[in-house]
Design an enzyme around this catalytic site. Sequence first.
Site, PDB file in Angstrom:
ATOM      1  N   THR A 211     -12.930  -0.243  -3.989  1.00  0.00           N
ATOM      2  CA  THR A 211     -13.255  -1.627  -3.624  1.00  0.00           C
ATOM      3  C   THR A 211     -14.258  -1.575  -2.467  1.00  0.00           C
ATOM      4  O   THR A 211     -14.498  -0.499  -1.913  1.00  0.00           O
ATOM      5  CB  THR A 211     -11.997  -2.391  -3.163  1.00  0.00           C
ATOM      6  OG1 THR A 211     -11.594  -1.851  -1.899  1.00  0.00           O
ATOM      7  CG2 THR A 211     -10.854  -2.269  -4.152  1.00  0.00           C
TER       8      THR A 211
ATOM      9  N   TYR B  48      -1.071  -0.805  10.210  1.00  0.00           N
ATOM     10  CA  TYR B  48      -1.210  -1.046   8.761  1.00  0.00           C
ATOM     11  C   TYR B  48       0.095  -0.720   8.036  1.00  0.00           C
ATOM     12  O   TYR B  48       0.579  -1.512   7.214  1.00  0.00           O
ATOM     13  CB  TYR B  48      -2.365  -0.198   8.229  1.00  0.00           C
ATOM     14  CG  TYR B  48      -2.738  -0.475   6.803  1.00  0.00           C
ATOM     15  CD1 TYR B  48      -3.171  -1.738   6.399  1.00  0.00           C
ATOM     16  CD2 TYR B  48      -2.671   0.517   5.829  1.00  0.00           C
ATOM     17  CE1 TYR B  48      -3.531  -2.000   5.082  1.00  0.00           C
ATOM     18  CE2 TYR B  48      -3.030   0.266   4.517  1.00  0.00           C
ATOM     19  CZ  TYR B  48      -3.451  -0.987   4.148  1.00  0.00           C
ATOM     20  OH  TYR B  48      -3.798  -1.236   2.839  1.00  0.00           O
TER      21      TYR B  48
ATOM     22  N   SER C   7       0.885  -1.177   0.000  1.00  0.00           N
ATOM     23  CA  SER C   7       0.000   0.000   0.000  1.00  0.00           C
ATOM     24  C   SER C   7       0.914   1.216   0.000  1.00  0.00           C
ATOM     25  O   SER C   7       2.064   1.139   0.458  1.00  0.00           O
ATOM     26  CB  SER C   7      -0.855   0.012   1.272  1.00  0.00           C
ATOM     27  OG  SER C   7      -1.404   1.303   1.478  1.00  0.00           O
TER      28      SER C   7
HETATM   29  N1  LIG Z   1      -8.687  -0.679  -1.674  1.00  0.00           N
HETATM   30  C1  LIG Z   1      -7.659   0.138  -1.490  1.00  0.00           C
HETATM   31  O1  LIG Z   1      -7.765   1.362  -1.660  1.00  0.00           O
HETATM   32  C2  LIG Z   1      -6.294  -0.418  -1.117  1.00  0.00           C
HETATM   33  C3  LIG Z   1      -5.217   0.457  -1.085  1.00  0.00           C
HETATM   34  C4  LIG Z   1      -3.963  -0.013  -0.740  1.00  0.00           C
HETATM   35  C5  LIG Z   1      -3.789  -1.351  -0.438  1.00  0.00           C
HETATM   36  N2  LIG Z   1      -4.844  -2.196  -0.485  1.00  0.00           N
HETATM   37  C6  LIG Z   1      -4.592  -3.591  -0.141  1.00  0.00           C
HETATM   38  O2  LIG Z   1      -5.068  -4.423  -1.171  1.00  0.00           O
HETATM   39  C7  LIG Z   1      -5.493  -5.672  -0.627  1.00  0.00           C
HETATM   40  C8  LIG Z   1      -6.904  -5.965  -1.108  1.00  0.00           C
HETATM   41  O3  LIG Z   1      -7.747  -4.934  -0.668  1.00  0.00           O
HETATM   42  P1  LIG Z   1      -9.229  -4.735  -1.239  1.00  0.00           P
HETATM   43  O4  LIG Z   1      -9.491  -3.272  -1.202  1.00  0.00           O
HETATM   44  O5  LIG Z   1      -9.372  -5.483  -2.505  1.00  0.00           O
HETATM   45  O6  LIG Z   1     -10.051  -5.390  -0.042  1.00  0.00           O
HETATM   46  P2  LIG Z   1     -11.389  -6.275  -0.059  1.00  0.00           P
HETATM   47  O7  LIG Z   1     -11.865  -6.242   1.343  1.00  0.00           O
HETATM   48  O8  LIG Z   1     -12.296  -5.849  -1.156  1.00  0.00           O
HETATM   49  O9  LIG Z   1     -10.855  -7.738  -0.410  1.00  0.00           O
HETATM   50  C9  LIG Z   1     -10.038  -8.464   0.482  1.00  0.00           C
HETATM   51  C10 LIG Z   1     -10.384  -9.928   0.352  1.00  0.00           C
HETATM   52  O10 LIG Z   1      -9.489 -10.638   1.212  1.00  0.00           O
HETATM   53  C11 LIG Z   1     -10.235 -11.626   1.888  1.00  0.00           C
HETATM   54  N3  LIG Z   1      -9.576 -11.942   3.153  1.00  0.00           N
HETATM   55  C12 LIG Z   1      -9.451 -11.132   4.239  1.00  0.00           C
HETATM   56  N4  LIG Z   1      -8.824 -11.776   5.215  1.00  0.00           N
HETATM   57  C13 LIG Z   1      -8.554 -13.030   4.765  1.00  0.00           C
HETATM   58  C14 LIG Z   1      -7.924 -14.157   5.321  1.00  0.00           C
HETATM   59  N5  LIG Z   1      -7.460 -14.146   6.586  1.00  0.00           N
HETATM   60  N6  LIG Z   1      -7.792 -15.264   4.565  1.00  0.00           N
HETATM   61  C15 LIG Z   1      -8.293 -15.296   3.307  1.00  0.00           C
HETATM   62  N7  LIG Z   1      -8.900 -14.260   2.732  1.00  0.00           N
HETATM   63  C16 LIG Z   1      -9.029 -13.136   3.442  1.00  0.00           C
HETATM   64  C17 LIG Z   1     -11.603 -11.023   2.109  1.00  0.00           C
HETATM   65  O11 LIG Z   1     -12.584 -12.014   2.343  1.00  0.00           O
HETATM   66  C18 LIG Z   1     -11.806 -10.265   0.794  1.00  0.00           C
HETATM   67  O12 LIG Z   1     -12.444 -11.073  -0.173  1.00  0.00           O
HETATM   68  C19 LIG Z   1      -5.354  -5.543   0.897  1.00  0.00           C
HETATM   69  O13 LIG Z   1      -4.115  -6.113   1.279  1.00  0.00           O
HETATM   70  C20 LIG Z   1      -5.311  -4.047   1.122  1.00  0.00           C
HETATM   71  O14 LIG Z   1      -4.595  -3.714   2.276  1.00  0.00           O
HETATM   72  C21 LIG Z   1      -6.101  -1.773  -0.818  1.00  0.00           C
END
Ligand SMILES: NC(=O)c1ccc[n+]([C@@H]2O[C@H](COP(=O)([O-])OP(=O)(O)OC[C@H]3O[C@@H](n4cnc5c(N)ncnc54)[C@H](O)[C@@H]3O)[C@@H](O)[C@H]2O)c1
Length: 258
Positions: free
Chosen positions: A199, A164, A151
């Site tokens: 998301t 985080y 991130s």
């Molecule tokens: N959305 C953003 O703006 C953003 C920005 C920077 C980083 N990220 C990172 O990207 C990644 C995905 O984020 P997203 O926005 O797609 O989130 P999201 O919540 O839409 O998707 C995350 C998925 O991971 C699954 N998950 C969570 N914990 C789990 C576990 N212990 N075992 C198996 N599956 C698990 C959830 O069920 C979900 O389907 C994360 O690591 C997040 O920190 C997201």
Amino acid sequence: MRAMDLTGTSALITGGASGLGAGTVRKLTSIGVRCTIFDRNEDGAKALAAELGASANYAAGDVTDPDDCQRAVDQAAEGGNLRVVVNCAGTGWVGRVINKDNSPHDLGAFKFIQDLNVIGTFNVMTRAASAMAQQAALEHNERGVIVNTASVAAFDGQIGQLAYSASKGAVVGMTLPAARDLSIVGIRVNTIAPGLFDTPLLAMLPQAQRDALAQSVLFPKELGSPAAFGELVAHLAQNSYINAEVIRLDGGIRMPPK
Ligand SMILES: NC(=O)c1ccc[n+]([C@@H]2O[C@H](COP(=O)([O-])OP(=O)(O)OC[C@H]3O[C@@H](n4cnc5c(N)ncnc54)[C@H](O)[C@@H]3O)[C@@H](O)[C@H]2O)c1
């Protein structure tokens, strides 16, 4: 150009039921990659796999559980052509070093985030690399690629992002040593550091707050799409010369203190 041909290969995507992981699954299946969606949200994983038909299957489980990870890797590696592993499972947490009443940050919350974002990535990366290393090499001795998700908080940690940012900094920090360790078996390791993406994580916010976040992006003034994330994963997978790299995918945003 030296490129990894993904046609007919398999991929494992953690967190593939939602958000950035689902964007990755959609992109990879569209270019002929058979995807195993590994997610603890079984209903979501099952629904996406059903929508995508023969090109996707799912493994329900938790990335913090090494046995679940091994099962998911074994399932994805069936057929001996696992070439792409993408770690998207993860989540955020808000908590300051000290709370408003000056009490210390909760240790359990800090550990929970490291367990999910760091140990989860470690569990899948190590097991997947072990499986990929035992497969036959492709052209130029290449065996596969691992893409981890950090991130921009790894670099621009905001107020309240102690846990985080620590976890995403660890994902960034693992990139170079993992790429070095795995170079001997022809596996590349890269990390994407997303900015603000549209998301379910952000969908929970009121529209006015989502609009304000979009305005804070340098250019274009919009939230990133899971499709754009999937495009970058596909490029990182195919372009054999990108290795040990951390790429910000963020429209140029630099996060302010809050
Ligand atoms: N959305 C953003 O703006 C953003 C920005 C920077 C980083 N990220 C990172 O990207 C990644 C995905 O984020 P997203 O926005 O797609 O989130 P999201 O919540 O839409 O998707 C995350 C998925 O991971 C699954 N998950 C969570 N914990 C789990 C576990 N212990 N075992 C198996 N599956 C698990 C959830 O069920 C979900 O389907 C994360 O690591 C997040 O920190 C997201």
